[in-house]
Scaffold this active site. Structure first.
Site, PDB file in Angstrom:
ATOM      1  N   TYR A 149       4.426  -5.020   6.441  1.00 29.77           N
ATOM      2  CA  TYR A 149       3.351  -5.293   5.464  1.00 29.77           C
ATOM      3  C   TYR A 149       2.444  -6.432   5.966  1.00 29.77           C
ATOM      4  O   TYR A 149       1.203  -6.316   5.923  1.00 29.77           O
ATOM      5  CB  TYR A 149       3.992  -5.654   4.127  1.00 29.77           C
ATOM      6  CG  TYR A 149       3.016  -5.841   2.986  1.00 29.77           C
ATOM      7  CD1 TYR A 149       2.427  -4.745   2.363  1.00 29.77           C
ATOM      8  CD2 TYR A 149       2.699  -7.105   2.510  1.00 29.77           C
ATOM      9  CE1 TYR A 149       1.543  -4.909   1.301  1.00 29.77           C
ATOM     10  CE2 TYR A 149       1.822  -7.283   1.454  1.00 29.77           C
ATOM     11  CZ  TYR A 149       1.250  -6.186   0.849  1.00 29.77           C
ATOM     12  OH  TYR A 149       0.369  -6.356  -0.199  1.00 29.77           O
TER      13      TYR A 149
ATOM     14  N   LYS B 246      -1.554  -6.191   6.878  1.00 31.76           N
ATOM     15  CA  LYS B 246      -2.572  -6.972   6.162  1.00 31.76           C
ATOM     16  C   LYS B 246      -3.308  -7.929   7.104  1.00 31.76           C
ATOM     17  O   LYS B 246      -4.497  -8.196   6.923  1.00 31.76           O
ATOM     18  CB  LYS B 246      -1.931  -7.717   4.983  1.00 31.76           C
ATOM     19  CG  LYS B 246      -1.384  -6.787   3.901  1.00 31.76           C
ATOM     20  CD  LYS B 246      -2.468  -5.883   3.313  1.00 31.76           C
ATOM     21  CE  LYS B 246      -1.985  -5.068   2.122  1.00 31.76           C
ATOM     22  NZ  LYS B 246      -3.036  -4.197   1.566  1.00 31.76           N
TER      23      LYS B 246
END
Ligand code: NAP
Length: 252
Positions: A160, A164
């Site tokens: 993640y 990002k």
């Protein structure tokens, strides 16, 4: 001149991940500010019920397109449908995202790929699809949903965090490529926002996170939606390639 002109009157906005959470509030807020909407996510029923709610509130009925952002053909078709119905595309909010948390040593290839393909490649596919019409229009706004985790990293979220951080680099690169065509591209990095994504976390983790937020509360989807509205509106005409953190001071 109206005293309270709507901030997105007549603008055509595509919102991905609009079926719930942050994307849903962005769609509702944009509709109330006069935008014509294209709402996308995989869950067709949730999209239809959001479209109904927007229609019942007296706003233009959104175009619903159920799709997976990883599917570039479907995304291209969605942009074609947008142009057929509304004639242009002014705003893209790349909000669709998932988590598949786990410690790196035990993380499967599948969990890595799912997150990278949805959060990062999906955003790239959608940006590429709207870039051409926006270039022809010589105007456009793209808002990419990053995360504070993309700025500081997090144990248990290597996939993640990487996706990002990638969103932030993608935002800056595209802002440099397309700035001369008056296409402004920015990212929002939310902190902890109360949605289904974060509701799944245990109370211990939530309490630890809460202690790291100076304002002492979790954010709400509308807090992020209001920042997206700022970045989509004329109030941010000279801002591009930036990351705006919406996190109650968690990262500074
Ligand atoms: P959420 O409630 O889980 O909603 C995620 C949305 O993305 C849903 O509408 C989901 O719809 C859609 N989506 C997921 N995978 C998709 C795919 N492959 N194709 C199309 N749509 C897909 O999450 P949220 O909290 O609102 O998060 C929204 C964004 O903000 C995400 O990018 C997330 O990483 C980011 N963010 C959230 C937080 C937070 O604290 N909540 C913090 C920082 C950043 P379907 O399942 O119907 O497809």
């Amino acid at each position: 001149m109206s005293l309270n002109p709507k901030k997105l009157e007549g603008k055509v906005a595509v919102v991905t991940g609009a079926s719930r959470g942050i994307g849903r509030d962005i769609a509702l807020l944009f509709a109330s500010e006069g935008a014509k909407l294209v709402i996308t996510a995989r869950n067709e029923e949730l999209l239809a019920s959001l479209a109904d709610e927007i229609k019942k509130a007296g706003h233009e009925t959104p175009l619903c397109v159920a799709l997976d952002v990883k599917d570039s053909e479907k995304v291209d078709e969605m942009v074609d449908k947008t142009l057929d119905k509304f004639g242009r595309v002014d705003i893209l909010v790349n909000n669709a995202g998932i988590t598949r948390d786990g410690l790196m040593l035990r993380m499967s290839d599948e969990d890595w790929d799912d997150v990278m393909d949805t959060n990062l490649k999906g955003a790239f596919i959608c940006m590429r699809a709207v870039a051409k019409p926006m270039m022809r229009q010589r105007a456009g706004r793209i808002i990419n949903m990053a995360s504070v985790i993309g700025l500081i990293g997090n144990a248990g979220q290597a996939n993640y965090a990487a996706s990002k951080a990638g969103i932030i680099a993608l935002t800056k690169s595209a802002a440099k490529e397309l700035g001369s065509r008056n296409i402004l591209i920015n990212a929002i990095a939310p902190g902890f926002i109360d949605t289904e994504m974060t509701r799944a976390l245990g109370d211990d983790i939530k309490n630890t996170i809460l202690k790291s937020i100076p304002v002492g509360i979790f954010g709400k989807p509308i807090d992020v939606a209001k920042t997206a509205l700022f970045l989509a509106s004329d109030e941010s005409n000279f801002i591009t390639g930036q990351v705006i953190t919406v996190d109650g001071g968690m990262v500074m």
